[in-house]
Motif scaffolding. Sequence first.
Motif, short mmCIF file in Angstrom:
data_model
loop_
_atom_site.label_atom_id
_atom_site.label_comp_id
_atom_site.label_asym_id
_atom_site.label_seq_id
_atom_site.Cartn_x
_atom_site.Cartn_y
_atom_site.Cartn_z
N GLY A 1 0.77 -1.23 0.00
CA GLY A 1 0.00 0.00 0.00
C GLY A 1 0.81 1.28 0.00
N ILE A 2 2.12 1.18 -0.15
CA ILE A 2 2.98 2.37 -0.13
C ILE A 2 3.07 2.98 -1.53
N ARG A 3 2.90 4.29 -1.58
CA ARG A 3 3.21 5.05 -2.79
C ARG A 3 4.44 5.89 -2.46
N ALA A 4 5.58 5.50 -2.99
CA ALA A 4 6.86 6.10 -2.59
C ALA A 4 7.39 7.05 -3.64
N GLY A 5 7.51 8.33 -3.28
CA GLY A 5 8.22 9.28 -4.13
C GLY A 5 9.71 9.06 -3.95
N LEU A 6 10.41 8.77 -5.03
CA LEU A 6 11.82 8.37 -4.94
C LEU A 6 12.75 9.50 -5.38
N VAL A 7 13.42 10.10 -4.42
CA VAL A 7 14.45 11.12 -4.64
C VAL A 7 15.57 10.80 -3.67
N THR A 8 16.79 10.64 -4.17
CA THR A 8 17.90 10.30 -3.28
C THR A 8 18.78 11.49 -2.93
N GLU A 9 18.69 12.57 -3.71
CA GLU A 9 19.38 13.81 -3.33
C GLU A 9 18.73 14.97 -4.04
N GLU A 10 18.69 16.11 -3.37
CA GLU A 10 18.21 17.36 -3.97
C GLU A 10 19.39 18.31 -4.13
N LEU A 11 19.59 18.79 -5.35
CA LEU A 11 20.71 19.68 -5.64
C LEU A 11 20.27 20.84 -6.52
N PRO A 12 20.79 22.05 -6.25
CA PRO A 12 20.59 23.14 -7.22
C PRO A 12 21.21 22.75 -8.55
N VAL A 13 20.61 23.19 -9.63
CA VAL A 13 21.03 22.75 -10.96
C VAL A 13 22.49 23.08 -11.24
N GLN A 14 22.94 24.30 -10.92
CA GLN A 14 24.32 24.66 -11.22
C GLN A 14 25.30 23.81 -10.43
N GLU A 15 24.98 23.51 -9.18
CA GLU A 15 25.86 22.64 -8.39
C GLU A 15 25.93 21.25 -8.99
#
Length: 316
Positions: A219-233
């Motif tokens: 029953g899990i709906r998992a949003g999968l993101v392993t890192e958030e980075l600014p585009v230029q970085e």
Amino acid sequence: MSFGIPTVFVSMATGTQGGALARQLRGLGWNVRATVRDIHQPKAKALLEIGVHLTPGDWDDVVALRAALTGCTKAFIGYTANLLDFEAAPRRARLTVRLAREAGVTQAICTTTLGTAMLDEGKEPLIAPTPLFAQHFASKRFVEQAIEDGGFDSWTVLRPGFFMGNFLDPKVWYGYADVPRKGEWANVMTPDLPLGLIDHEYIAKFAAAAFQDPVKFNGIRAGLVTEELPVQEMLDQLAVAIGDGRTLKAHFMTDEEIDKAVASNSWAVFSRERCVRYMGNLANTKELEKLVPGLTTFGQYLERESELVKSTYLLA
């Protein structure tokens, strides 16, 4: 087939997500079955070499799907987006679900896109998607519903964010070719907003964990993101990984440029979709780390894929 060893049907087995999952499941000693359009292509041969059972056929081939699902108790279901036919993915999902249930599959995992979370109650986007991608997200949500309503004992929905592999061969040539060719990426993000990135190997890792514990992940709906980075970085890290002294520049499009791209019916998501600016908010990395530890950073991804980075940029 060995008694007691799970047998899993994996769609998109020659693709990024399905291929990673097939390899990880074979690493566990599990049986893996799949369909493939061309059994002689290099990626299909590589799967055969690690013991994946392949049946020639496509996603609309009932005979091939039924044969590939024979003996399976688990299924990984996903389809490449078709912006010319938004009914294709839901139609194929319903077909696969029906055949899977007939074959005795009791656990299903599907993979769609992080954007479908915008359709969840209470998750209305800060910026609405364009009509084209509203249809795309709705199409993926219909795929999820087919699995959720399929009568399985356990189901799990995976919603990946922006693929780290989008800047490497072969994905880079489908919408991001200006990065290797011109050293620039025109995008709709802003300098201060991070982009939610996902490593395809983590998608497979998450799916494998869910297959091993169907009760926990039911029953899990998992949003999968392993890192958030600014585009230029992110681009700076990629330039360092390439290692030839080049610089890569983020071009943050103006509203006028974005509107012009929308008017031209461009299909490139990041040249028309302002809604992606806040898509990272649809995933919770802290919860992901608790469920399946070991979130990949972009730097770790680039180090692991160093040979592909160099072949994409130095041999292009």
